[in-house]
Structures are given as structure tokens and as C-alpha cells.
Design a protein around this motif. Structure first.
Motif, short mmCIF file in Angstrom:
data_model
loop_
_atom_site.label_atom_id
_atom_site.label_comp_id
_atom_site.label_asym_id
_atom_site.label_seq_id
_atom_site.Cartn_x
_atom_site.Cartn_y
_atom_site.Cartn_z
N VAL A 113 0.91 -1.40 0.16
CA VAL A 113 0.18 -0.09 0.07
C VAL A 113 0.82 0.95 -0.13
CG1 VAL A 113 -2.12 1.01 1.02
CG2 VAL A 113 -1.55 -1.48 1.08
N PRO A 114 0.46 2.43 -1.26
CA PRO A 114 1.27 3.69 -0.86
C PRO A 114 1.66 3.71 0.21
CG PRO A 114 -0.29 3.63 -2.75
CD PRO A 114 -0.31 2.09 -2.52
N PHE A 119 3.19 10.09 -3.91
CA PHE A 119 2.70 10.39 -5.30
C PHE A 119 2.66 11.98 -4.81
CE2 PHE A 119 1.00 5.69 -5.37
CZ PHE A 119 1.77 5.73 -6.95
N ASP A 120 3.64 11.97 -4.14
CA ASP A 120 3.50 14.25 -3.55
C ASP A 120 2.02 14.47 -3.53
OD1 ASP A 120 6.32 14.28 -4.06
OD2 ASP A 120 5.77 14.42 -6.32
N ASN A 121 0.54 13.80 -1.99
CA ASN A 121 -0.64 14.03 -2.94
C ASN A 121 -0.37 15.27 -1.10
OD1 ASN A 121 -1.98 11.95 -3.34
ND2 ASN A 121 -1.04 10.63 -2.00
N ASN A 122 -1.12 16.70 -2.14
CA ASN A 122 -1.46 17.42 -0.68
C ASN A 122 -1.54 17.81 0.22
OD1 ASN A 122 -2.27 20.06 -0.21
ND2 ASN A 122 -3.84 20.41 -1.51
N SER A 147 -8.66 4.52 -5.80
CA SER A 147 -9.01 3.64 -5.19
C SER A 147 -7.41 3.58 -4.10
CB SER A 147 -8.69 2.28 -5.94
OG SER A 147 -9.72 2.06 -5.96
N THR A 148 -5.77 3.97 -4.89
CA THR A 148 -4.99 4.33 -4.64
C THR A 148 -5.00 5.40 -3.77
OG1 THR A 148 -3.91 3.80 -6.51
CG2 THR A 148 -2.45 4.93 -5.02
N THR A 149 -5.79 6.49 -3.72
CA THR A 149 -5.19 7.62 -2.57
C THR A 149 -5.80 7.30 -1.29
OG1 THR A 149 -5.01 9.00 -4.82
CG2 THR A 149 -6.31 10.03 -2.54
N LEU A 150 -6.84 6.69 -1.71
CA LEU A 150 -7.89 6.13 -0.40
C LEU A 150 -6.93 5.01 0.64
CD1 LEU A 150 -11.74 5.43 -1.69
CD2 LEU A 150 -11.05 7.37 0.45
N ALA A 151 -6.60 4.71 -0.58
CA ALA A 151 -5.66 3.22 0.28
C ALA A 151 -4.29 4.15 0.75
CB ALA A 151 -5.48 2.57 -0.88
N SER A 152 -4.08 4.71 0.43
CA SER A 152 -3.14 5.59 1.13
C SER A 152 -3.28 6.55 2.15
CB SER A 152 -2.14 7.10 0.44
OG SER A 152 -1.71 5.87 -1.08
#
Length: 362
Positions: A113-114, A119-122, A147-152
Motif C-alpha cells: 500500500v503506497p 505520489f506527492d499528495n496534497n 482507490s490508490t489515494t484512499l488506500a494511502s
């Protein structure tokens, strides 16, 4: 002999999925009459393999299904499930019928899980996940990385908090390990009857956080709002392209006589909407844009008073204080850094006229 053939096909699909991962593809498509095709940077590319027959795909499809899934596919002609191939990876599969026979679409899911930082999220995301209750929505078209953002975000909570997190998905994608948090991950169809039913019963399972894989209908949205109002932090997704568009989609899911009540519930429970899209990078790969709308007194009032058309203007005010961002700002930042092309900036924008106007005035 039949068993030997099935084993052979199982090995073939494993090799094919392993090759797909090595090539950096996000998806693999198997359709009768075509060679296998993979998606790289939004483009489909055929592999140099033989064209698939109906018998080929049936054999491959059957090798990955359990008996219950075979029965469901026979009855409904549609099937969603996820699976892990040891030492290869994790995948989401969709089987469907065409006039020529069975077709398959496989989505690659990272086993690890990232983190939010990868991914340089806000940076505001790390503040949002500290909320004790309310509704956080991550929206965007299919394949935009929701899904990736939520998992992160859940992974960040797992690293920093001690919570009980229930995920309700169709199917479960990212598998979370219990680090500090306790995860209960449920597949709709096999572990629970429906999203709405799972949300209803989850309130008796002592959750701190509930993830709803997809808010598809009024019943699920209503259950999510109730869970958010009753002291839980709820994460959900919708297939909408912008933050204001998400509010409209939620309200329009209900009959007119219930919309005032839904606006009131939404205005009081909403924490944030993150509308995400992926744009091809110059060279290879993709980069995410994340429009962010965070609930405050002004946003709450506009939703409650049915003035959704004013939300976009409100998002542009006092952004250093609110942490909000529009998609146009995100795209223009990428353009100035020469990460994306002008063509893709305009093509990917929800407001192409606005983007062209800003470009012309640079």
C-alpha cells in the motif's frame, strides 16, 4: 487431460499477468478475436501473441474462478472479483459477455500500500484524516487512482492511529495489514449482501472509520450520510469529475421531496471532496491532479441553500487559509513545470475554456 489443460492455462495467465506488470501496464484485456492488449499511459497496446479464441478465454477465466463465482457468472453474465497470485501481484478482475463469448479485464493492484508521500499528495490530506467524524469523498472517472489515494489515506491512519477500520468494497482491492489499526475488509456479494446493508450493520461493529468502495445509489449514499452523522469518519467514492459536480450527483440521487433533507445532512457532515484525474506526463507515466474542496461555514451554507453553482467561486477564495484547490490551478502548475503538454492540459480539463484563457494570458 482436461485438468492438465486447465493447469497449463493457469500457468499461461500467471505469466501473462507477470509480463503485464513488468511492462508497467495498468490493465490487461482479453477479448475474442484479438491478441491480449495492455493499457500503458491511457493507450491500448496489443501484445505480440496469438489472437484469442472463445475457448482460450473460457479456459483462462475458469482457471481463476471459484465454484461460487462460476455460478454467479453463469447467472448474471457479469462478475467482479479480486485475487492474488503469489510472487506475482494482486489483481482486480471483471468478466463480461460479448456476442463472441467471454471477455476479461484485469486491473493491476500494488501489493504494498503506497504512502501519502509517495505520489506527492496534497499535504492537507494528512490533516483531513485526523478528523474524528464526517464524510470525505474521493471522486473521479474510472482509472483515475481513487482507490490508490484512499488506500494511502487509510495507510497513513494505520501508521499513526489505533482505530477499527471497516472497508466495504466490490471487490476488496488493497489489502491492509494490521499495523496499529484493526482492519475488517468485506467483499460485497461474498461477505455481505450489499453496500447499504454492510453500512447499516457496521454501526454495530464498533468502527471508528468506514470505507465505502462505491456510493452507487440513494440507499448507499443515505446510509453513508447517517454513518457520518453518528460519529464515524466515512470515506467514499463517486464517479464525478469535480467537487461541485459531486454535490450535485449526491443530491440528484434522491427524489425532489427528499433533497432538502439531504442537503441539510450533507452540509453538516461533509469534511472534504477530492476530485482526482490522471494526465499523461511528457515522456511516460501519468500525474494526478487533485481538486480539493474543504467544508467550511460558507461551503456548508451554499450546499444547504441549494447554491451549488457558487461553490467553485467559493473554492477560489482565501486558499492559503482554506487549503482548497481547483483543477485549473493544479493543471496550470503542472504546465508551468513542463510536466504535461498544453494539448493534454486542455483535453483533461473540466473547464477547457478557462485553461485556454489562462494560457493565453501567461
Amino acid at each position: 487431460m482436461d485438468q492438465e489443460e486447465e493447469v497449463k492455462k493457469t500457468i499461461d495467465i500467471k505469466k501473462l499477468l507477470k509480463s503485464t506488470l513488468k511492462l508497467g501496464s495498468s490493465d490487461l484485456h482479453l477479448v475474442v478475436g484479438s491478441e491480449p492488449q495492455i493499457r500503458i499511459d491511457k493507450e491500448l497496446k496489443p501484445l505480440k501473441l496469438d489472437k484469442l479464441t472463445s475457448k482460450d478465454i473460457d479456459s483462462i477465466a475458469n482457471s481463476l474462478m471459484k465454484e461460487k463465482q462460476k455460478k454467479e457468472f453463469e447467472e448474471k453474465n457479469e462478475l467482479d472479483f479480486s485475487f492474488t497470485i503469489e510472487n506475482v501481484g494482486r489483481f482486480r478482475a471483471n468478466y463480461y459477455k460479448t456476442r463472441d463469448g467471454t471477455a476479461c479485464a484485469f486491473r493491476m493492484i500494488p501489493i504494498e500500500v503506497p504512502t501519502l508521500d509517495e505520489f506527492d499528495n496534497n499535504p492537507i490530506f494528512k490533516e483531513l484524516i485526523k478528523k474524528e467524524k464526517g464524510l470525505i469523498l474521493v471522486t473521479g472517472p474510472t482509472g483515475s487512482g481513487k482507490s490508490t489515494t484512499l488506500a494511502s489515506m487509510l495507510h497513513e491512519i494505520n501508521l499513526t492511529e489505533r482505530k477499527h477500520i471497516i472497508t466495504i468494497e466490490d471487490p476488496v482491492e488493497f489489502v491492509h495489514k494490521n499495523i496499529n489499526c484493526l482492519f475488517s475488509q468485506r467483499n460485497v456479494g461474498s461477505d455481505t449482501e450489499s453496500f447499504a446493508s454492510a453500512i447499516k450493520y457496521s454501526l454495530r461493529q464498533d468502527p471508528d472509520i468506514i470505507l465505502i468502495g462505491e456510493m452507487r445509489d440513494a440507499e448507499t449514499i443515505g446510509a453513508a450520510l447517517t454513518a457520518a452523522e453518528t460519529g464515524h469518519l466515512v470515506f467514499g467514492t463517486l464517479h464525478t469529475n469535480s467537487a461541485p459536480g459531486t454535490i450535485n450527483r449526491i443530491i440528484d440521487a434522491f427524489p425532489s421531496e427528499k433533497q432538502a433533507q439531504i442537503r441539510a445532512q450533507l452540509s453538516s457532515s461533509l469534511v472534504a471532496v477530492i476530485a482526482q484525474s490522471l494526465i499523461p506526463r511528457i515522456g511516460t507515466g501519468k500525474v494526478a491532479t487533485q481538486e480539493v474542496m474543504i467544508s467550511n461555514a460558507a461551503i456548508m451554507n451554499l450546499i444547504r441553500e441549494d447554491k451549488v453553482h457558487q461553490l467553485y467561486s467559493q473554492m477560489q477564495l482565501n486558499q492559503n487559509e482554506t487549503g482548497m484547490r481547483t483543477q485549473t490551478q493544479e493543471i496550470m502548475d503542472l504546465l508551468k513545470k513542463k510536466i504535461i503538454t498544453k494539448e493534454n492540459a486542455i483535453k483533461s480539463s473540466n473547464k477547457p475554456d478557462e485553461i485556454m484563457h489562462v494560457i493565453e494570458n501567461l
